[in-house]
Design a protein around this motif. Structure first.
Motif, short mmCIF file in Angstrom:
data_model
loop_
_atom_site.label_atom_id
_atom_site.label_comp_id
_atom_site.label_asym_id
_atom_site.label_seq_id
_atom_site.Cartn_x
_atom_site.Cartn_y
_atom_site.Cartn_z
N LEU A 13 10.83 33.45 29.26
CA LEU A 13 10.07 33.09 28.06
C LEU A 13 9.46 31.70 28.20
CD1 LEU A 13 12.46 34.25 25.17
CD2 LEU A 13 10.25 35.24 25.81
N PRO B 198 6.07 51.88 19.24
CA PRO B 198 6.37 50.44 19.20
C PRO B 198 7.78 50.15 19.70
CG PRO B 198 6.46 51.40 17.00
CD PRO B 198 5.97 52.48 17.92
N GLY B 199 7.98 48.90 20.15
CA GLY B 199 9.26 48.49 20.72
C GLY B 199 10.48 48.79 19.86
N HIS C 60 0.73 48.58 29.78
CA HIS C 60 -0.64 48.95 29.43
C HIS C 60 -1.50 48.58 30.64
CE1 HIS C 60 -4.37 49.54 27.39
NE2 HIS C 60 -4.58 48.30 27.02
N THR D 207 11.96 32.97 19.65
CA THR D 207 12.21 34.15 20.47
C THR D 207 13.33 33.88 21.46
OG1 THR D 207 9.87 34.69 20.26
CG2 THR D 207 11.11 35.89 21.93
N VAL E 42 -0.74 33.68 32.75
CA VAL E 42 0.69 33.62 33.08
C VAL E 42 0.92 34.15 34.49
CG1 VAL E 42 2.97 34.55 32.48
CG2 VAL E 42 1.44 33.71 30.67
N VAL F 231 -3.04 37.17 27.39
CA VAL F 231 -2.45 35.98 28.01
C VAL F 231 -1.87 36.30 29.39
CG1 VAL F 231 -1.94 35.03 25.73
CG2 VAL F 231 -0.13 36.13 27.00
N GLN F 232 -1.79 37.59 29.72
CA GLN F 232 -1.17 37.97 31.00
C GLN F 232 -1.85 37.37 32.24
OE1 GLN F 232 -0.54 42.19 31.44
NE2 GLN F 232 0.61 42.35 29.52
N ASP G 184 8.38 28.82 22.73
CA ASP G 184 8.73 29.89 21.79
C ASP G 184 10.24 29.87 21.51
OD1 ASP G 184 8.80 32.05 20.16
OD2 ASP G 184 7.87 33.46 21.57
N SER H 28 7.68 42.89 20.95
CA SER H 28 7.85 44.29 20.57
C SER H 28 8.43 45.10 21.74
CB SER H 28 6.49 44.85 20.13
OG SER H 28 6.62 46.23 19.82
N GLN H 29 7.72 45.17 22.85
CA GLN H 29 8.20 45.97 23.98
C GLN H 29 9.29 45.24 24.76
OE1 GLN H 29 7.45 49.18 24.74
NE2 GLN H 29 6.11 49.27 22.97
N GLY H 30 9.09 43.94 25.01
CA GLY H 30 10.01 43.19 25.87
C GLY H 30 11.46 43.27 25.41
N LEU I 221 5.49 41.86 29.90
CA LEU I 221 5.52 42.37 28.52
C LEU I 221 5.17 41.28 27.52
CD1 LEU I 221 8.58 44.76 28.90
CD2 LEU I 221 6.13 45.26 29.14
N ILE I 222 4.03 40.65 27.78
CA ILE I 222 3.46 39.64 26.87
C ILE I 222 2.06 40.14 26.49
CG2 ILE I 222 4.82 37.75 27.80
CD1 ILE I 222 2.50 36.98 29.56
N LEU J 197 9.51 30.31 32.29
CA LEU J 197 8.49 31.03 33.06
C LEU J 197 8.49 30.56 34.52
CD1 LEU J 197 5.54 31.02 30.47
CD2 LEU J 197 7.19 32.85 30.91
#
Ligand code: NAD
Ligand code: MG
Length: 332
Positions: free
Chosen positions: A51, A136-137, A111, A58, A92, A88-89, A55, A31-33, A83-84, A72
């Motif tokens: 990424l 939203p993104g 956030h 994406t 990562v 999960v941040q 995935d 959404s944001q990424g 922006l995940i 990654l």
């Protein structure tokens, strides 16, 4: 009641130059990424998207949009935007980001949760900033293409380079946010108000209000179909009026009977007990109790989350709603 004069930054207060010649790495293309990556690129900045290899979908989407995509393992650069999904941040970050943070580089969030609750603790010599669009993104992207922007919050958790705010504002300008206006906040304020809003008002409060009023009507023998239209469907009209012109705009628009009944009865639903419970919920957010509960819930494989979600999906209002929405031509 709080400081009424928040600092608001506009286009002329932000300088894209603070990101010129810098390599920006956007981690995630959801959404944001996707919106941030495309808007920053279209603002003339040097952007790469990172990424996970699994995935594929994406990955294809990002490449289809003309973005340069890396694994990654190849995360790096002068500004890394996380922006995940928030949950999960931390992993990562530990696996792919921590060792790539150069002195005086920046890590950016949309956030504040992981920084505010110490789930991610970047080294002292790195700028830690937030640019959090209030939308939203896909809207962030659409507004940008229309020459407008979505308002955003900006915050600095650590100013290692001495230019952290300038860099965050440049990023906000690059995604179009300063066209609308960017409000300065702190990681604490953004995180705590965001959690409070979604718990008591936006998601939790509204959902319970709708379900409870539906249940009371149905148990009293009224038809679920009629109850659905009354307590759920019509809410949109009311919210639209409030969104466009404030609560008083809604009062102006509804009938005299609705005004009198609403103004006298609403206060019995949201009463002193409700206020006390809201304050308790706010304290759980402020003390970190909610954060601990949610983090542990994730570690446990989300047993409570999954059960509650299942119960929500099976609530009678979902069944009648599915049928009733077939009657609404503009929803098809
Ligand atoms: P999202 O759920 O759309 O993110 C999806 C992306 O994350 C995909 O590119 C996917 O490949 C990647 N991803 C998923 N699991 C991963 C993993 N295990 N490892 C690596 N990558 C993984 O995220 P979002 O909704 O854009 O949220 C990103 C941040 O923005 C969050 O901090 C969120 O709180 C914040 N935010 C979101 C919104 C919103 O409207 N969605 C608004 C304001 C702020
Ligand atoms: Mg929120």
């Amino acid at each position: 009641m709080g400081d009424p004069m928040a600092k608001i930054y506009r286009d002329q207060d932000a300088d894209l130059g603070f990101l010129k010649d810098k390599k920006i790495c956007i981690v995630g293309y959801g959404s944001q990424g996707h919106a941030h990556a495309l808007n920053l690129r279209d603002s003339g900045l040097d952007v790469v998207v990172a990424l996970p290899e699994w995935d594929k979908e994406t990955w294809k989407k990002a490449e289809g949009d003309g973005m340069r995509v890396v694994r990654l393992e190849e995360i790096g650069g002068d500004l890394i935007a996380m922006l995940i999904p928030d949950m999960v941040q931390p992993e990562v970050y530990r696996k792919f980001v921590r060792d790539k943070l150069k002195p005086n580089s920046a890590i950016l969030f949309a956030h504040g949760f992981n920084i505010h609750y110490n789930q991610i603790v970047p080294p002292q010599n790195v700028d830690v900033v937030m640019v959090a669009p209030k939308g939203p993104g896909p809207l962030v992207r659409r507004m940008f293409l229309e020459g407008k922007g979505v308002p955003a919050l900006v915050a600095v958790h650590r100013n290692a380079s001495g230019k952290a705010l300038e860099i965050a504002l440049a990023y906000a300008k690059g995604i179009g946010a300063t066209r609308a206006g960017v409000i300065e906040t702190t990681f604490k304020e953004e995180t705590e108000t965001d959690l409070f809003g979604e718990q008591v008002d936006l998601c939790g409060g509204v959902a319970e209000m709708i379900k409870m009023s539906f249940e009371v009507l149905v148990e009293a023998g009224y038809q679920p179909e009629v109850a659905y239209f009354e307590v759920l469907h019509e809410l949109k009209l009311i919210v639209d009026l409030i969104y466009e012109g404030g609560i008083f705009n809604m009062w102006r628009a509804v009938s005299e009977t609705a005004k009198y009944g609403g103004m006298t009865r609403g206060k019995r639903i949201f009463n002193g007990n409700t206020r006390e419970e809201m304050r308790r919920i706010l304290r759980e957010i402020q003390t970190g109790e909610f954060a601990r509960e949610w983090i542990l819930e994730n570690m446990a494989g989300r047993p409570v989350y999954n059960k509650l979600l299942e119960m929500e999906a099976n609530h009678p209002i979902e069944k009648v709603g599915k049928e009733m929405r077939k009657m609404i031509p503009w929803l098809k």
